[in-house]
Design an enzyme around this catalytic site. Sequence first.
Site, PDB file in Angstrom:
ATOM      1  N   GLU A  41       2.248  -7.116 -22.798  1.00 32.88           N
ATOM      2  CA  GLU A  41       3.164  -7.100 -23.977  1.00 32.88           C
ATOM      3  C   GLU A  41       4.144  -6.086 -23.927  1.00 32.88           C
ATOM      4  O   GLU A  41       3.994  -4.935 -23.405  1.00 32.88           O
ATOM      5  CB  GLU A  41       2.115  -6.677 -25.144  1.00 32.88           C
ATOM      6  CG  GLU A  41       2.770  -6.777 -26.477  1.00 32.88           C
ATOM      7  CD  GLU A  41       1.636  -6.173 -27.548  1.00 32.88           C
ATOM      8  OE1 GLU A  41       2.054  -6.858 -28.965  1.00 32.88           O
ATOM      9  OE2 GLU A  41       0.726  -5.840 -26.969  1.00 32.88           O
ATOM     10  N   LYS A 121       3.483 -13.907 -31.381  1.00 30.37           N
ATOM     11  CA  LYS A 121       2.250 -13.355 -31.656  1.00 30.37           C
ATOM     12  C   LYS A 121       1.715 -13.434 -33.259  1.00 30.37           C
ATOM     13  O   LYS A 121       2.516 -13.347 -34.133  1.00 30.37           O
ATOM     14  CB  LYS A 121       2.254 -11.763 -31.498  1.00 30.37           C
ATOM     15  CG  LYS A 121       0.911 -11.008 -31.790  1.00 30.37           C
ATOM     16  CD  LYS A 121       1.197  -9.660 -31.594  1.00 30.37           C
ATOM     17  CE  LYS A 121       0.127  -8.598 -31.342  1.00 30.37           C
ATOM     18  NZ  LYS A 121       0.235  -7.324 -31.283  1.00 30.37           N
ATOM     19  N   CYS A 158      -2.696  -9.221 -27.162  1.00 33.12           N
ATOM     20  CA  CYS A 158      -3.319  -7.801 -27.827  1.00 33.12           C
ATOM     21  C   CYS A 158      -4.200  -8.021 -28.886  1.00 33.12           C
ATOM     22  O   CYS A 158      -5.282  -8.576 -28.671  1.00 33.12           O
ATOM     23  CB  CYS A 158      -2.082  -6.860 -28.127  1.00 33.12           C
ATOM     24  SG  CYS A 158      -2.702  -5.160 -27.977  1.00 33.12           S
TER      25      CYS A 158
END
Length: 276
Positions: A41, A121, A158
């Site tokens: 990321e 995300k 994440c």
Amino acid sequence: MQVALVQLSATSDPDDNRKQVDEVLGRLDGSDRLDLVVLPEASMRDFGDPDDDLAADAETLDGPFVTLLAQHAQRLDATVVAGTFERPTDGTGAAESDRSLPYNTLVALGPDGSLRAAYRKIHLYDSFGYLESERLSAGAVSPVVVDVAGRRVGLMTCYDLRFPEMSRMLVDAGADVLCVPAAWVRGPLKEDHWETLLRARAIENTVDVIAADQCGRYVGRTMAVDPLGVVVASAGEAPGVVRASLTTDRLTLARRTNPSLANRRITSGSTGGAPA
């Protein structure tokens, strides 16, 4: 499926990061016959300090960073996945106002250099005293799965790892590999959370999990976990590349040994009550 997971420490300078990514990918050779290369990321630009303006450095999906990834994907004849900050565009592809918050986006470039997928995300890191939502926009709740070498690779980023429904959504969309680029911040018990959650997502879904994390201010510990929860390859806290071979034989064994997906009685479409 042959996988290379890149562990690096990005800076707040996109030019420096492109040079770093170019160098590390340049050390990979097409003769390695890689199918998938995964970078962390925010490889395009680190999050930096909380008051850093990420919008100022955000790029469109045809910008310099994605273009560099496409060149290496073609050279390696492999799919390349990496994290960037994406400048929102209007319906014509033109950049929106600088006032628009960018997306925290994973891009997947195919072996021909084309953009195969962009995952924005979903779960922004509003936790542990940090507010990612003040700097970035959340993506739509929709699974993004990419075909790679006969496997179905689901993309998540994440903090998404802390939400089991996210990985189950991807598995229900056909994923048998979960790909988790991350910038998992150091902190009390954070290293333990990282490995525990990666192994849990693998075990509960009987899938391979491959995770490329940043190092430096982040925990590192990039790793590949098989569908029975075994860590088959891992890194420490320094930059490097982790190799892993994912086999469908191991996937079949796991699902025969632990057919939890087939045995489940609660699904997203469940309404409760007695069966008809």
